[in-house]
Motif scaffolding. Sequence first.
Motif, PDB file in Angstrom:
ATOM      1  N   ILE A  92      -6.606  -2.120 -15.676  1.00 64.00           N
ATOM      2  CA  ILE A  92      -7.101  -2.533 -14.527  1.00 64.00           C
ATOM      3  C   ILE A  92      -4.937  -3.158 -13.845  1.00 64.00           C
ATOM      4  CG2 ILE A  92      -6.833  -4.694 -15.581  1.00 64.00           C
ATOM      5  CD1 ILE A  92      -8.893  -6.205 -13.400  1.00 64.00           C
ATOM      6  N   PHE A  93      -4.601  -3.884 -14.969  1.00 65.16           N
ATOM      7  CA  PHE A  93      -3.059  -4.368 -14.707  1.00 65.16           C
ATOM      8  C   PHE A  93      -2.188  -2.772 -13.996  1.00 65.16           C
ATOM      9  CE2 PHE A  93       0.869  -5.627 -13.903  1.00 65.16           C
ATOM     10  CZ  PHE A  93       0.867  -7.545 -12.869  1.00 65.16           C
ATOM     11  N   SER A  94      -2.578  -1.821 -14.659  1.00 71.43           N
ATOM     12  CA  SER A  94      -2.159  -0.547 -14.134  1.00 71.43           C
ATOM     13  C   SER A  94      -1.908   0.119 -13.277  1.00 71.43           C
ATOM     14  CB  SER A  94      -1.811   0.764 -16.014  1.00 71.43           C
ATOM     15  OG  SER A  94      -1.115  -0.366 -16.964  1.00 71.43           O
ATOM     16  N   VAL A  95      -3.801  -0.058 -12.402  1.00 74.11           N
ATOM     17  CA  VAL A  95      -4.386   0.420 -11.854  1.00 74.11           C
ATOM     18  C   VAL A  95      -4.019   0.037  -9.690  1.00 74.11           C
ATOM     19  CG1 VAL A  95      -6.536   0.662  -9.660  1.00 74.11           C
ATOM     20  CG2 VAL A  95      -6.546   1.201 -12.471  1.00 74.11           C
ATOM     21  N   LEU A  96      -3.825  -1.583 -10.394  1.00 72.78           N
ATOM     22  CA  LEU A  96      -2.886  -2.141  -9.226  1.00 72.78           C
ATOM     23  C   LEU A  96      -1.833  -2.150  -9.445  1.00 72.78           C
ATOM     24  CD1 LEU A  96      -4.865  -5.071  -7.724  1.00 72.78           C
ATOM     25  CD2 LEU A  96      -3.384  -6.468  -9.613  1.00 72.78           C
ATOM     26  N   THR A  97      -0.868  -1.782 -10.519  1.00 72.05           N
ATOM     27  CA  THR A  97       1.030  -1.432  -9.799  1.00 72.05           C
ATOM     28  C   THR A  97       1.149  -0.982  -9.371  1.00 72.05           C
ATOM     29  OG1 THR A  97       0.839  -3.197 -12.314  1.00 72.05           O
ATOM     30  CG2 THR A  97       2.634  -1.130 -10.905  1.00 72.05           C
ATOM     31  N   PHE A  98      -0.102   0.472  -9.694  1.00 70.46           N
ATOM     32  CA  PHE A  98       0.259   1.901  -9.489  1.00 70.46           C
ATOM     33  C   PHE A  98      -0.231   1.535  -7.904  1.00 70.46           C
ATOM     34  CE2 PHE A  98      -2.314   6.226  -8.507  1.00 70.46           C
ATOM     35  CZ  PHE A  98      -1.437   6.609  -8.770  1.00 70.46           C
ATOM     36  N   THR A  99      -1.576   1.352  -7.709  1.00 72.86           N
ATOM     37  CA  THR A  99      -2.150   1.016  -6.479  1.00 72.86           C
ATOM     38  C   THR A  99      -1.058   0.412  -5.272  1.00 72.86           C
ATOM     39  OG1 THR A  99      -4.125   1.272  -7.402  1.00 72.86           O
ATOM     40  CG2 THR A  99      -3.965   0.672  -4.634  1.00 72.86           C
ATOM     41  N   VAL A 100      -0.672  -0.680  -5.598  1.00 76.95           N
ATOM     42  CA  VAL A 100       0.618  -0.838  -4.702  1.00 76.95           C
ATOM     43  C   VAL A 100       2.045  -0.469  -4.504  1.00 76.95           C
ATOM     44  CG1 VAL A 100       1.930  -3.328  -3.957  1.00 76.95           C
ATOM     45  CG2 VAL A 100      -0.453  -3.775  -5.301  1.00 76.95           C
ATOM     46  N   ILE A 101       2.626   0.324  -5.331  1.00 80.31           N
ATOM     47  CA  ILE A 101       3.317   1.048  -4.979  1.00 80.31           C
ATOM     48  C   ILE A 101       2.881   2.816  -4.378  1.00 80.31           C
ATOM     49  CG2 ILE A 101       4.806   2.689  -5.674  1.00 80.31           C
ATOM     50  CD1 ILE A 101       4.796   1.249  -8.830  1.00 80.31           C
TER      51      ILE A 101
ATOM     52  N   LEU B 279      -8.531   5.186  -6.941  1.00 81.02           N
ATOM     53  CA  LEU B 279      -9.384   6.239  -7.861  1.00 81.02           C
ATOM     54  C   LEU B 279      -8.316   7.249  -8.275  1.00 81.02           C
ATOM     55  CD1 LEU B 279     -10.810   6.927  -4.794  1.00 81.02           C
ATOM     56  CD2 LEU B 279     -12.453   5.721  -6.473  1.00 81.02           C
ATOM     57  N   THR B 280      -7.604   7.412  -7.981  1.00 78.10           N
ATOM     58  CA  THR B 280      -6.239   8.354  -8.561  1.00 78.10           C
ATOM     59  C   THR B 280      -6.137   7.787 -10.685  1.00 78.10           C
ATOM     60  OG1 THR B 280      -5.395   9.294  -6.688  1.00 78.10           O
ATOM     61  CG2 THR B 280      -4.473   9.277  -8.651  1.00 78.10           C
ATOM     62  N   GLY B 281      -5.828   6.084  -9.981  1.00 76.91           N
ATOM     63  CA  GLY B 281      -5.538   5.308 -11.065  1.00 76.91           C
ATOM     64  C   GLY B 281      -6.780   5.967 -12.465  1.00 76.91           C
ATOM     65  N   ILE B 282      -8.032   4.597 -11.127  1.00 75.33           N
ATOM     66  CA  ILE B 282      -9.224   5.028 -11.925  1.00 75.33           C
ATOM     67  C   ILE B 282      -9.275   6.204 -12.967  1.00 75.33           C
ATOM     68  CG2 ILE B 282     -11.147   4.687 -12.175  1.00 75.33           C
ATOM     69  CD1 ILE B 282     -10.947   2.485 -10.472  1.00 75.33           C
ATOM     70  N   ARG B 283      -8.904   7.175 -11.922  1.00 77.29           N
ATOM     71  CA  ARG B 283      -9.701   8.782 -12.966  1.00 77.29           C
ATOM     72  C   ARG B 283      -8.664   9.051 -13.748  1.00 77.29           C
ATOM     73  NH1 ARG B 283      -9.799  11.121  -7.513  1.00 77.29           N
ATOM     74  NH2 ARG B 283     -11.995  10.418  -6.652  1.00 77.29           N
ATOM     75  N   SER B 284      -7.130   8.369 -13.773  1.00 76.97           N
ATOM     76  CA  SER B 284      -6.068   9.228 -14.563  1.00 76.97           C
ATOM     77  C   SER B 284      -6.603   7.723 -16.281  1.00 76.97           C
ATOM     78  CB  SER B 284      -4.487   8.288 -13.835  1.00 76.97           C
ATOM     79  OG  SER B 284      -4.954   9.174 -13.276  1.00 76.97           O
TER      80      SER B 284
END
Lengths: 214, 214, 214
Positions: free
Chosen positions: B30-39, B21-26
């Motif tokens: 899609i790939f960045s959200v995935l990376t960000f979330t996994v980290i 949710l934080t990644g999508i709001r920023s």
Amino acid sequence: MTAWNVLEVMGIVAFSVSGALTGIRSRFDIFSVLTFTVITAIGGGVMRDVIIGNTPPLSFRDPTFLISSCATTMTIFFTYRRLDRYQNTSRFFDAIGLGAFTATGANLAMVHQLNSLFGVTAVAVIAGIGGSLVRDTIVREIHYVFRREVYFVNAIIGASVFYYSQLYLPSFWPLYLCFIVTIVLGLCHIKYKWNFPALDPDSKKVVSGDHESG
Amino acid sequence: MTAWNVLEVMGIVAFSVSGALTGIRSRFDIFSVLTFTVITAIGGGVMRDVIIGNTPPLSFRDPTFLISSCATTMTIFFTYRRLDRYQNTSRFFDAIGLGAFTATGANLAMVHQLNSLFGVTAVAVIAGIGGSLVRDTIVREIHYVFRREVYFVNAIIGASVFYYSQLYLPSFWPLYLCFIVTIVLGLCHIKYKWNFPALDPDSKKVVSGDHESG
Amino acid sequence: MTAWNVLEVMGIVAFSVSGALTGIRSRFDIFSVLTFTVITAIGGGVMRDVIIGNTPPLSFRDPTFLISSCATTMTIFFTYRRLDRYQNTSRFFDAIGLGAFTATGANLAMVHQLNSLFGVTAVAVIAGIGGSLVRDTIVREIHYVFRREVYFVNAIIGASVFYYSQLYLPSFWPLYLCFIVTIVLGLCHIKYKWNFPALDPDSKKVVSGDHESG
């Protein structure tokens, strides 16, 4: 283990070149460029070594890696004007560094009992991406951190090549094969660039992932 | 050690939801959200494992945790619009994640010879807060990083509950008790919010800690 | 190993003072100042312990270090106005902290088989600089992170003094000698400040390294 060391030093030199260019563009003074570059060139390997339990990390035991990084940085600092004419210099060296660290990281994971496809890939990605994540966080290039999607994909493909080729190929061939495949993928990425779809929270529709203009 | 694994996966799924949710709001792609979330979902556990010397970290040995995080992120990415209607979704899942990681962190500390109240608490706090600290540093939500005061307090209370209950309760009861106590505290925090006093360096008097407006 | 512990606590207290001052100036509330200060005062030592493989880190095993940091922070928080009158307070305590951590880091490296001049220096620099790097990254003082050039040089000189003096001096003399030399260098730096040349990417000529005005 000479072939491994050659690749590791090659990776450190390549990341030192692109780190030094980033530092100089951010207008750091000479000592700051040196610090910044060393942190980013050595950083990925230190993260890798700490995570697989290979402590103290290699670059704390053997000064070769630190000296290579410092020497490269000084060279770049004084030949900066000539290199800066070429637009993609920094990305070109990033691709070489990623190839080298993917290969040495994958190999080190095998040696440290992470000998599954998953373990090899995870360590290779950390080793290849770690330093540049730190670098971009420090200079606050937030978008670029997360535009490394293709770098991730390259490291994953490279590590898989390593894992499957080491089942059949002897000696250092898997190391070299992984190195070359990852670099070729990286160079292709510089020429033919893909983007991934992004959700725009306001308009609630999918937009292009090109953050650079934002 | 099934109960432990269930809680660990539950924590990773919960942090993946709030991370995505934080990644999508920023406005990441899609790939960045995935990376960000996994980290951010894996990050707290990796820090915990590296600190207690449990290397290579669990999530490098067993792909379950990474796969859970990726699957959750993809689900959120494509159901985003529905979830976003509820204001506190992100904090609600943060509270669940904190409960799960506090419990598994406290348990792991006991297993790894940190069997004092202090050791258990310190490791539980790192495991529970680690990932979200990394997340907020990356998206530069500086104030929020340090408005986690109640999260800290919750993790400390939860870990203490674990430490004292394991002296008397058998089997996995301490784990579950810690999990539930920390979550209930977290949910209470969402409803009844406290602030701490801050010094205003200019006016030299104590002001409210509400940074959100600043 | 009492002398070592005394220096370690001294370093943590000194970094807690300068950390608390930074946090108060950044207008954090009392709990955030506490969190921020503890992270930066304990951070360098945790990084050091993780890197040399001394896990779990000392400050997770023995609460003395955490309690010292919390007590110092609370004291500073309530005596802030008096201390803030002196301009260089924060740098003065940074110099003391650097001296203490350089000495204890160098000593710990020797004990953990990193007994070369290079290993001792590398660990001492990480221990001395680590916490303040984290601190400056969190509060986004980007320029200051890289204006620590003289701090680096001081830590390197201090660690070298430790390495060569321990070849000849018995007992804890090398530890104290390193501590004093590094502090004296740091205090000199506060009075007589040097800058390094920086390349200005636009005008393509060397400019002064004084980023403070930029």
